[in-house]
Design a protein around this motif. Structure first.
Motif, mmCIF file in Angstrom:
data_model
loop_
_atom_site.group_PDB
_atom_site.id
_atom_site.type_symbol
_atom_site.label_atom_id
_atom_site.label_comp_id
_atom_site.label_asym_id
_atom_site.label_seq_id
_atom_site.Cartn_x
_atom_site.Cartn_y
_atom_site.Cartn_z
ATOM 1 N N ASP A 56 -30.044 47.011 -55.891
ATOM 2 C CA ASP A 56 -29.696 48.205 -55.119
ATOM 3 C C ASP A 56 -30.925 49.086 -54.913
ATOM 4 N N VAL A 57 -31.755 49.177 -55.948
ATOM 5 C CA VAL A 57 -32.912 50.084 -55.926
ATOM 6 C C VAL A 57 -34.130 49.404 -56.529
ATOM 7 N N VAL A 58 -35.293 49.652 -55.945
ATOM 8 C CA VAL A 58 -36.567 49.240 -56.528
ATOM 9 C C VAL A 58 -37.353 50.503 -56.860
ATOM 10 N N LEU A 59 -37.780 50.630 -58.120
ATOM 11 C CA LEU A 59 -38.633 51.734 -58.546
ATOM 12 C C LEU A 59 -40.069 51.249 -58.437
ATOM 13 N N MET A 60 -40.814 51.779 -57.445
ATOM 14 C CA MET A 60 -42.096 51.203 -57.035
ATOM 15 C C MET A 60 -43.295 52.085 -57.386
ATOM 16 N N ASP A 61 -44.239 51.508 -58.125
ATOM 17 C CA ASP A 61 -45.517 52.175 -58.360
ATOM 18 C C ASP A 61 -46.343 52.099 -57.077
ATOM 19 N N GLY A 69 -48.136 49.342 -53.680
ATOM 20 C CA GLY A 69 -46.755 49.728 -53.462
ATOM 21 C C GLY A 69 -46.410 50.013 -52.016
ATOM 22 N N LEU A 70 -47.389 50.495 -51.232
ATOM 23 C CA LEU A 70 -47.122 50.805 -49.830
ATOM 24 C C LEU A 70 -46.743 49.552 -49.050
ATOM 25 N N GLU A 71 -47.577 48.516 -49.148
ATOM 26 C CA GLU A 71 -47.313 47.282 -48.419
ATOM 27 C C GLU A 71 -46.034 46.609 -48.921
ATOM 28 N N ALA A 72 -45.824 46.630 -50.232
ATOM 29 C CA ALA A 72 -44.622 46.023 -50.793
ATOM 30 C C ALA A 72 -43.370 46.759 -50.335
ATOM 31 N N THR A 73 -43.449 48.076 -50.278
ATOM 32 C CA THR A 73 -42.317 48.880 -49.805
ATOM 33 C C THR A 73 -41.986 48.546 -48.358
ATOM 34 N N ARG A 74 -43.017 48.457 -47.534
ATOM 35 C CA ARG A 74 -42.804 48.140 -46.111
ATOM 36 C C ARG A 74 -42.112 46.786 -45.960
ATOM 37 N N HIS A 75 -42.563 45.814 -46.739
ATOM 38 C CA HIS A 75 -41.981 44.468 -46.641
ATOM 39 C C HIS A 75 -40.528 44.470 -47.118
ATOM 40 N N ILE A 76 -40.265 45.120 -48.240
ATOM 41 C CA ILE A 76 -38.919 45.122 -48.810
ATOM 42 C C ILE A 76 -37.932 45.840 -47.899
ATOM 43 N N THR A 77 -38.304 46.997 -47.379
ATOM 44 C CA THR A 77 -37.370 47.742 -46.527
ATOM 45 C C THR A 77 -37.126 47.028 -45.202
ATOM 46 N N VAL A 87 -40.468 55.531 -54.632
ATOM 47 C CA VAL A 87 -41.899 55.463 -54.915
ATOM 48 C C VAL A 87 -42.225 56.459 -56.026
ATOM 49 N N LEU A 88 -42.930 55.987 -57.025
ATOM 50 C CA LEU A 88 -43.301 56.796 -58.186
ATOM 51 C C LEU A 88 -44.821 56.830 -58.283
ATOM 52 N N THR A 89 -45.396 58.032 -58.404
ATOM 53 C CA THR A 89 -46.844 58.125 -58.456
ATOM 54 C C THR A 89 -47.293 59.193 -59.433
ATOM 55 N N THR A 90 -48.543 59.086 -59.881
ATOM 56 C CA THR A 90 -49.108 60.030 -60.836
ATOM 57 C C THR A 90 -49.490 61.342 -60.175
ATOM 58 N N LEU A 110 -42.754 62.069 -58.867
ATOM 59 C CA LEU A 110 -43.937 62.028 -59.724
ATOM 60 C C LEU A 110 -43.603 61.326 -61.037
ATOM 61 N N LYS A 111 -44.597 60.684 -61.618
ATOM 62 C CA LYS A 111 -44.386 60.029 -62.909
ATOM 63 C C LYS A 111 -44.127 61.050 -64.013
ATOM 64 N N SER A 112 -44.429 62.315 -63.744
ATOM 65 C CA SER A 112 -44.152 63.367 -64.718
ATOM 66 C C SER A 112 -42.710 63.872 -64.631
#
Length: 231
Positions: A56-61, A69-77, A87-90, A110-112
């Motif tokens: 249902d959901v992918v938690l993507m770095d 993560g950008l390219e992987a997100t584009r492909h998955i969606t 998308v999770l980022t620092t 954010l990862k925080s």
């Protein structure tokens, strides 16, 4: 008898750092309605695992060696329309943030962020809505508010791309683009919560938008960011 696990939200956690990946998985698996079905350490692994498990959901770095993560997100969606990506980022304003949202991510956190906020974001995204932390929305607005244009002879108030919207729908679209939440729109425009939700659904339908994130992006691209949403 219905299997309780069939009602759970299935999640794949993607991060190149094993401890971060494990920590996020443990956080999500503590929720009774969420089940982590797999972990991946790269964009390539995320794509393969998503195709195999259809979560249902992918938690993507965002930042990973090899495919990020950008390219992987584009492909998955693009290939798995029923799977939502968070998308999770620092970083407060990662250079890939806007690109990740344009690639189809339904949330940017954010990862925080707190375990509670992360868990709730998974629930919201799985239900078909979108989540962007308010301070990130504001920073994205600041970063992209200079990207404006105007067409010769176009009315300065409402771009031609939004001509199908009623005046009230246009006001609400501007409010969404400016980062206002539904309760804030309700208060600012003196409307009921149900009315705001109805208008937003009509806006999404008319503009063929998947969710709130796409509405914010369209507002950026049309140069509407920075205007007073309450007209």
């Amino acid at each position: 008898m219905t299997d309780p696990r069939s009602q759970e939200i299935s999640v794949i956690v993607v991060d190149d750092q094993p401890l971060v990946r494990m920590g996020n998985s443990l956080v999500l698996d503590t929720a009774e309605d969420i089940h982590v079905v797999g972990e991946a350490a790269s964009g390539e692994q995320a794509i393969a695992l998503t195709a195999l498990l259809a979560p249902d959901v992918v938690l993507m770095d965002v930042r990973m060696p090899g495919m990020g993560g950008l390219e992987a997100t584009r492909h998955i969606t693009r290939t798995q329309p029923d799977t939502r990506v968070i998308v999770l980022t620092t970083f407060d304003l990662d250079e890939y943030a806007f690109g990740a949202l344009k690639a189809g991510a339904s949330a940017f956190l954010l990862k925080s962020t707190t375990p509670t906020a992360l868990t709730e974001a998974v629930r919201i995204v799985a239900a078909g809505d979108a989540v962007v932390e308010p301070r990130i929305t504001r920073q994205l607005i600041d970063a992209y508010s200079g990207q404006r244009y105007s067409e010769p002879g176009q009315h300065p108030g409402q771009p031609s791309q939004l001509s199908d919207l009623t005046p009230r729908e246009f006001d609400i679209f501007l409010a969404i683009g400016s980062g206002l939440s539904n309760p804030e729109i309700t208060n600012e425009l003196n409307l009921s919560s149900a009315t705001v939700k109805t208008h937003i659904n009509r806006i999404f339908s008319k503009l063929q938008l998947r969710d709130r994130v796409q509405a914010v992006i369209l507002a950026y691209e049309l140069g509407l960011v920075g205007r007073d949403p309450i007209g």
